[in-house]
Design a protein around this motif. Structure first.
Motif, PDB file in Angstrom:
ATOM      1  N   LYS A   4       0.847  -1.200   0.000  1.00 29.06           N
ATOM      2  CA  LYS A   4       0.000   0.000   0.000  1.00 29.06           C
ATOM      3  C   LYS A   4       0.879   1.246   0.000  1.00 29.06           C
ATOM      4  O   LYS A   4       0.562   2.228  -0.679  1.00 29.06           O
ATOM      5  CB  LYS A   4      -0.925   0.003   1.219  1.00 29.06           C
ATOM      6  N   HIS A  40       2.262   1.885   9.148  1.00 28.97           N
ATOM      7  CA  HIS A  40       1.998   2.013  10.590  1.00 28.97           C
ATOM      8  C   HIS A  40       2.243   0.719  11.350  1.00 28.97           C
ATOM      9  O   HIS A  40       2.213   0.689  12.579  1.00 28.97           O
ATOM     10  CB  HIS A  40       0.578   2.548  10.849  1.00 28.97           C
ATOM     11  N   TYR A  59     -13.327   1.735  15.950  1.00 32.81           N
ATOM     12  CA  TYR A  59     -14.730   1.370  15.717  1.00 32.81           C
ATOM     13  C   TYR A  59     -15.117   0.029  16.350  1.00 32.81           C
ATOM     14  O   TYR A  59     -16.269  -0.182  16.689  1.00 32.81           O
ATOM     15  CB  TYR A  59     -15.058   1.368  14.217  1.00 32.81           C
ATOM     16  N   ASN A 102      -8.840  -4.383   2.838  1.00 32.92           N
ATOM     17  CA  ASN A 102      -9.192  -3.810   1.518  1.00 32.92           C
ATOM     18  C   ASN A 102      -8.017  -3.016   0.981  1.00 32.92           C
ATOM     19  O   ASN A 102      -7.178  -2.521   1.733  1.00 32.92           O
ATOM     20  CB  ASN A 102     -10.421  -2.905   1.632  1.00 32.92           C
TER      21      ASN A 102
HETATM   22  P1  NDP Z   1     -10.907   2.834   3.853  1.00 30.50           P
HETATM   23  O1  NDP Z   1     -11.312   2.167   2.600  1.00 30.50           O
HETATM   24  O2  NDP Z   1      -9.647   3.613   3.863  1.00 30.50           O
HETATM   25  O3  NDP Z   1     -10.882   1.691   4.957  1.00 30.50           O
HETATM   26  C1  NDP Z   1     -10.459   1.869   6.244  1.00 30.50           C
HETATM   27  C2  NDP Z   1      -8.932   1.756   6.361  1.00 30.50           C
HETATM   28  O4  NDP Z   1      -8.551   2.137   7.664  1.00 30.50           O
HETATM   29  C3  NDP Z   1      -8.377   0.356   6.225  1.00 30.50           C
HETATM   30  O5  NDP Z   1      -8.225  -0.042   4.886  1.00 30.50           O
HETATM   31  C4  NDP Z   1      -7.032   0.490   6.932  1.00 30.50           C
HETATM   32  O6  NDP Z   1      -6.052   0.939   5.998  1.00 30.50           O
HETATM   33  C5  NDP Z   1      -7.274   1.613   7.924  1.00 30.50           C
HETATM   34  N1  NDP Z   1      -7.205   1.117   9.299  1.00 30.50           N
HETATM   35  C6  NDP Z   1      -8.010   0.208   9.877  1.00 30.50           C
HETATM   36  N2  NDP Z   1      -7.618  -0.014  11.148  1.00 30.50           N
HETATM   37  C7  NDP Z   1      -6.538   0.776  11.362  1.00 30.50           C
HETATM   38  C8  NDP Z   1      -5.686   0.992  12.479  1.00 30.50           C
HETATM   39  N3  NDP Z   1      -5.872   0.350  13.622  1.00 30.50           N
HETATM   40  N4  NDP Z   1      -4.677   1.890  12.356  1.00 30.50           N
HETATM   41  C9  NDP Z   1      -4.474   2.544  11.195  1.00 30.50           C
HETATM   42  N5  NDP Z   1      -5.257   2.375  10.097  1.00 30.50           N
HETATM   43  C10 NDP Z   1      -6.270   1.495  10.197  1.00 30.50           C
HETATM   44  O7  NDP Z   1     -12.072   3.790   4.402  1.00 30.50           O
HETATM   45  P2  NDP Z   1     -12.668   5.171   3.852  1.00 30.50           P
HETATM   46  O8  NDP Z   1     -11.680   5.868   2.993  1.00 30.50           O
HETATM   47  O9  NDP Z   1     -14.012   4.913   3.327  1.00 30.50           O
HETATM   48  O10 NDP Z   1     -12.843   5.993   5.213  1.00 30.50           O
HETATM   49  C11 NDP Z   1     -11.737   6.569   5.881  1.00 30.50           C
HETATM   50  C12 NDP Z   1     -12.217   7.252   7.156  1.00 30.50           C
HETATM   51  O11 NDP Z   1     -13.112   8.308   6.823  1.00 30.50           O
HETATM   52  C13 NDP Z   1     -12.975   6.355   8.125  1.00 30.50           C
HETATM   53  O12 NDP Z   1     -12.589   6.670   9.432  1.00 30.50           O
HETATM   54  C14 NDP Z   1     -14.418   6.740   7.906  1.00 30.50           C
HETATM   55  O13 NDP Z   1     -15.220   6.467   9.015  1.00 30.50           O
HETATM   56  C15 NDP Z   1     -14.252   8.218   7.657  1.00 30.50           C
HETATM   57  N6  NDP Z   1     -15.380   8.860   6.953  1.00 30.50           N
HETATM   58  C16 NDP Z   1     -15.974   9.933   7.557  1.00 30.50           C
HETATM   59  C17 NDP Z   1     -16.988  10.621   6.957  1.00 30.50           C
HETATM   60  C18 NDP Z   1     -17.555  11.824   7.625  1.00 30.50           C
HETATM   61  O14 NDP Z   1     -18.539  12.358   7.134  1.00 30.50           O
HETATM   62  N7  NDP Z   1     -16.988  12.293   8.714  1.00 30.50           N
HETATM   63  C19 NDP Z   1     -17.516  10.185   5.655  1.00 30.50           C
HETATM   64  C20 NDP Z   1     -16.780   9.077   5.058  1.00 30.50           C
HETATM   65  C21 NDP Z   1     -15.758   8.442   5.708  1.00 30.50           C
HETATM   66  P3  NDP Z   1      -4.489   0.549   6.170  1.00 30.50           P
HETATM   67  O15 NDP Z   1      -4.368  -0.894   5.856  1.00 30.50           O
HETATM   68  O16 NDP Z   1      -3.800   1.431   5.213  1.00 30.50           O
HETATM   69  O17 NDP Z   1      -4.134   0.849   7.598  1.00 30.50           O
END
Ligand code: NDP
Length: 337
Positions: A179, A195, A246, A326
């Motif tokens: 990634k 991370h 979450y 994902n």
């Molecule tokens: P992603 O498709 O990026 O999926 C979530 C990603 O979070 C995972 O692929 C992973 O990526 C990362 N992740 C999961 N657990 C951890 C962890 N413990 N530490 C670090 N990274 C982690 O999601 P979106 O792009 O759809 O959403 C991103 C964020 O935006 C979310 O928090 C979502 O709730 C928020 N959001 C808020 C909205 C608002 O209106 N406020 C609207 C839409 C989204 P990796 O493997 O790279 O760590």
């Protein structure tokens, strides 16, 4: 009509048992209604919150009801003269094959859209979120350093690429080497830090040699811990999501660091602001659509989707997303167009 229902409320990370696949009769559209066939279902982190019976900005999904979700669908039958059979729409069918609508809560996508699923990602909710959070709350200026985690997801990838368009230094944080390589080589981040690395905080500090001016918060947890000491005076933090929390059932153990956080915000005069995209910015969608449409046409924005085949695969794919399995915007292809 296959439907995936919320079977029970998860304690911690969801499991297969929290979902139930059932079959019901295809709904019949009444007067002025349309029958929508789901083609693409969006899977998004906010859905985890809807599985909890907790007060939030939106109501929870009731037990034994269909999981909510944004969808791109086609009109299969129409009793409404505004819609013809075969039309594409952005709708909220949820995790199921069919739904009926009076047409008021759907957005027409035309007869033959070139990338219909983009309405769930780069041209839709996540793209819009990255755009507004970064530009309106983050207020990035040329040569400033912008940091965003979940950097290859639809929100983070949008943030990083817009930061570059605005002349900033963009530093991503993502899970794993593949990634991170993609973030730099394809999305154009200046650097991307894994991370999961033992020396993550040191690597991040080295990449942010001029400190951090905008931290676009998607994840919380240890990424925020590493970011906090690097924030510059007058830094801005658009508080978008906290995906690392979450599935949490209690506060993390360890010393209370609230005082340290508040002290840093005070002394450095940092602005941190939460936002909920459609509640706060719904009226500004046209501005986003105009800019993003243009950037896509000019090849300035790259968009990666991960397409999963079959409604029955949705629970596994969703649970994986909360753990970073994902790679790109997660979409389920529910039916053939
Ligand atoms: P992603 O498709 O990026 O999926 C979530 C990603 O979070 C995972 O692929 C992973 O990526 C990362 N992740 C999961 N657990 C951890 C962890 N413990 N530490 C670090 N990274 C982690 O999601 P979106 O792009 O759809 O959403 C991103 C964020 O935006 C979310 O928090 C979502 O709730 C928020 N959001 C808020 C909205 C608002 O209106 N406020 C609207 C839409 C989204 P990796 O493997 O790279 O760590």
């Amino acid at each position: 009509n296959r439907q995936i229902l919320l079977a029970s409320r998860p304690k911690g990370a969801p499991t297969d048992d929290d979902f139930r696949l059932v079959e019901s009769a295809k709904p019949e559209p009444k007067e002025d209604e349309i029958l929508l066939k789901t083609i693409y279902l969006s899977l998004d982190p906010y859905m985890r919150g809807r599985m909890n019976d907790a007060k939030s900005y939106a109501d929870p999904v009731e037990l034994d009801q269909v999981m909510v979700g944004g969808t791109v669908s086609q009109v299969e039958a129409s009793n409404n003269d505004k819609f013809a059979v075969g039309d594409w729409v952005l709708s909220q069918n949820g995790w199921q094959d069919y739904s009926v609508s009076d047409g008021k809560d759907v957005m027409p996508l035309g007869k033959n859209p070139s990338n219909p699923s983009y309405a769930l990602g780069i041209m839709g909710m996540p793209g819009f979120t990255g755009y507004m959070g970064l530009l309106d709350i983050g207020q990035p200026k040329k040569d400033e350093t912008v940091v965003v985690a979940a950097a290859t997801g639809p929100v983070g990838a949008t943030v990083g690429q817009i930061a570059k368009i605005k002349g900033c230094k963009a530093i991503g944080v993502a899970g794993g080497e593949e990634k991170c390589r993609f973030a730099v080589e394809t999305l154009g981040f200046d650097a991307c830090i894994d991370h999961k690395a033992d020396d993550f905080a040191e690597q991040l500090a080295k990449a942010c040699s001029d400190g951090i001016d905008v931290y676009y918060e998607n994840v919380g947890g240890k990424v925020f811990d590493a970011v906090l000491p690097l924030l510059n005076t007058k830094a801005r933090i658009p508080l978008c999501g906290l995906v690392s929390q979450y599935n949490a059932t209690e506060l993390p153990s360890g010393p209370d660091r609230m005082g340290m956080l508040m002290g840093t915000l005070l002394v450095k005069r940092i602005k941190m602001q939460g936002f909920i995209i459609f509640d706060d910015y719904g009226d500004r969608y046209p501005e986003f659509a105009q800019d993003m449409g243009q950037w896509l046409k000019e090849g300035k924005i790259h968009y990666r989707e991960q397409m999963v085949e079959g409604l029955d695969k949705a629970p596994q794919a969703f649970m994986g997303m909360l753990e970073g399995k994902n790679f790109g915007k997660l979409v389920v292809k529910v039916n053939e167009p």
